[in-house]
Every structure is written in structure tokens, then in C-alpha cells.
Write an enzyme that holds these catalytic residues in place. Structure first.
Site, mmCIF file in Angstrom:
data_model
loop_
_atom_site.group_PDB
_atom_site.id
_atom_site.type_symbol
_atom_site.label_atom_id
_atom_site.label_comp_id
_atom_site.label_asym_id
_atom_site.label_seq_id
_atom_site.Cartn_x
_atom_site.Cartn_y
_atom_site.Cartn_z
ATOM 1 N N CYS A 9 9.423 8.229 -49.391
ATOM 2 C CA CYS A 9 9.213 9.152 -50.660
ATOM 3 C C CYS A 9 8.097 9.340 -51.496
ATOM 4 C CB CYS A 9 10.831 8.768 -51.998
ATOM 5 S SG CYS A 9 10.430 6.813 -53.229
ATOM 6 N N ASN B 271 8.248 5.161 -53.756
ATOM 7 C CA ASN B 271 8.961 3.797 -52.717
ATOM 8 C C ASN B 271 9.566 3.071 -53.987
ATOM 9 O OD1 ASN B 271 8.462 1.330 -50.353
ATOM 10 N ND2 ASN B 271 10.214 2.402 -50.475
ATOM 11 N N CYS C 54 12.080 4.279 -56.433
ATOM 12 C CA CYS C 54 13.243 5.288 -56.865
ATOM 13 C C CYS C 54 14.133 5.468 -55.327
ATOM 14 C CB CYS C 54 12.740 6.572 -57.674
ATOM 15 S SG CYS C 54 12.262 5.822 -59.331
ATOM 16 N N ARG C 55 13.301 7.064 -54.730
ATOM 17 C CA ARG C 55 14.489 7.679 -53.910
ATOM 18 C C ARG C 55 14.496 6.825 -53.018
ATOM 19 N NH1 ARG C 55 11.372 13.172 -54.666
ATOM 20 N NH2 ARG C 55 9.441 11.398 -54.715
ATOM 21 N N SER C 56 13.565 6.786 -52.013
ATOM 22 C CA SER C 56 13.444 5.797 -50.703
ATOM 23 C C SER C 56 14.376 4.487 -50.761
ATOM 24 C CB SER C 56 12.538 6.161 -50.176
ATOM 25 O OG SER C 56 11.406 5.362 -50.263
ATOM 26 N N ASP D 157 12.891 14.295 -57.510
ATOM 27 C CA ASP D 157 12.077 13.247 -57.487
ATOM 28 C C ASP D 157 12.562 12.724 -59.170
ATOM 29 O OD1 ASP D 157 10.703 11.815 -58.756
ATOM 30 O OD2 ASP D 157 8.834 12.656 -58.269
HETATM 31 P P1 4NP Z 1 9.763 8.096 -56.587
HETATM 32 O O1 4NP Z 1 9.783 8.449 -57.507
HETATM 33 O O2 4NP Z 1 8.833 8.766 -54.871
HETATM 34 O O3 4NP Z 1 11.120 8.659 -55.587
HETATM 35 O O4 4NP Z 1 10.187 6.873 -55.677
HETATM 36 C C1 4NP Z 1 8.486 8.545 -58.517
HETATM 37 C C2 4NP Z 1 8.228 7.114 -58.454
HETATM 38 C C3 4NP Z 1 6.581 6.736 -58.742
HETATM 39 C C4 4NP Z 1 6.129 7.605 -59.145
HETATM 40 C C5 4NP Z 1 6.140 9.435 -58.560
HETATM 41 C C6 4NP Z 1 7.698 9.216 -57.991
HETATM 42 N N1 4NP Z 1 4.717 7.873 -59.727
HETATM 43 O O5 4NP Z 1 4.017 9.006 -59.680
HETATM 44 O O6 4NP Z 1 4.314 6.216 -60.469
#
Ligand code: 4NP
Length: 170
Positions: free
Chosen positions: A18, A21, A23-25, A136
Site C-alpha cells: 500500500c 504500510n 493500514c491496508r497492506s 485508503d
Molecule cells: P496505508 O494508509 O497506505 O493503507 O498504510 C496510509 C498510511 C499513511 C499515509 C497514507 C496512507 N500517509 O500519508 O502517511
């Protein structure tokens, strides 16, 4: 799966990607691991996750992701963020990304256009794929995290079945 079928005794390496790294992945990796363990295939499938961005390297998963996961019996406490690196394209047999931005970012690091066949949107495995993105949840509310968990649960269950079938693991 469009990837070549390796020898049945080989370890199959699966990477979830993702943006951050956190939340989703990491959730996809943990829920997929649960399915793999239920199927008795934990010795045959290696699982990892990472993000295309650098911001959360070494960080634990987002507390909102961890809370929702814990409610559903999934433990993310040991996760630490890492960033996607070009060598991951060679190392892993299957690379599942969460959205089209992740897809573009990963493919941009495939300098010789050698590995695109390994890289797919996770939601292609979902019965109700909508726009094929695992949305996201980072900037939204708690309902977004519950929705992501539902999507990831469905898609990774199907993925575990497909990989077991494709690689002749049972
Ligand atoms: P993820 O979510 O891609 O599912 O881990 C996010 C976590 C952090 C950020 C964006 C999306 N960020 O911009 O810090």
C-alpha cells in the site's frame, strides 16, 4: 494467476503493498496469514507487506487498523513498516497492491519491464470489486477501517484458495 507455476515444493512468496504500510497492506498480510494457517499451508507460503512511501518505515501499524483487527481476532502488534524496494519485484512470486497509485508506483520501479505479470490489484480477487481499489482509510473515520477489513477479509480468503490451487499446495 498469470505467474508461471513453480515447482510444487517451492515456497510461494506473497507481498502486499500500500502507500504507508501502516493500514491496508499490514492488515492484508495478517488476515491472509490467518487463512493460510487455517489451510495448514504456513510452511509453504511466505508473506510480507510494505509501502511505496518512506514515512512510516519502522513504525507500528496505525492504532485504528490495530483496534479493528483486534476486535476481529487479528493481531498486528509485531508489524513494523518497511518501504518497497526494486528487489522485491524479483524476490516475490505475487505482489498485490491496494490501488492504482500503488500499481503505478511499483511498476515505475520495474526498470526493465520484467515483472509486471506478478503485480495485481488485490481487489481483483473480491466478489464485489467496485472500482478495484481497497480505499485508503488513513484520513477518514472508523467506518473506513471496518470497510477495509471487510474487503481484505473477502479478497485474501479467495487469494489463499487461488494460490493453493495454482501452486498445487493441496
Ligand atoms: P496505508 O494508509 O497506505 O493503507 O498504510 C496510509 C498510511 C499513511 C499515509 C497514507 C496512507 N500517509 O500519508 O502517511
Amino acid at each position: 494467476m498469470s505467474a508461471p507455476t513453480p515447482d510444487a515444493q517451492d515456497t510461494v512468496r506473497v507481498l502486499f503493498v500500500c502507500l504507508g504500510n501502516i493500514c491496508r497492506s499490514p492488515l492484508a498480510a495478517a488476515v491472509f496469514r490467518q487463512h493460510v494457517i487455517e489451510m495448514g499451508l504456513e510452511d509453504r507460503i511466505e508473506i510480507d507487506s510494505c509501502g511505496t512511501g518512506p514515512w512510516h518505515v519502522g513504525h507500528p501499524a496505525d492504532p485504528r487498523t490495530r483496534d479493528e483487527a483486534r476486535r476481529r481476532g487479528v493481531d498486528l502488534d509485531r508489524h513494523r513498516g518497511r518501504q518497497f524496494k526494486p528487489e522485491d519485484l524479483a524476490t516475490f512470486d505475487h505482489i498485490f497492491v491496494m490501488d492504482r497509485d500503488n500499481l503505478a508506483d511499483v511498476l515505475a520501479l520495474d526498470a526493465d519491464d520484467s515483472y509486471g505479470y506478478k503485480v495485481r490489484l488485490l481487489r481483483e480477487l473480491d466478489d464485489t470489486p467496485e472500482d478495484y481499489a481497497v480505499p485508503d482509510p488513513y484520513y477518514g473515520g472508523a467506518d473506513g477501517f471496518a470497510r477495509v477489513h471487510d474487503i481484505v477479509e473477502r479478497a485474501t480468503r479467495r487469494l489463499a484458495e487461488r494460490i493453493a490451487e495454482h501452486h498445487g499446495l493441496r
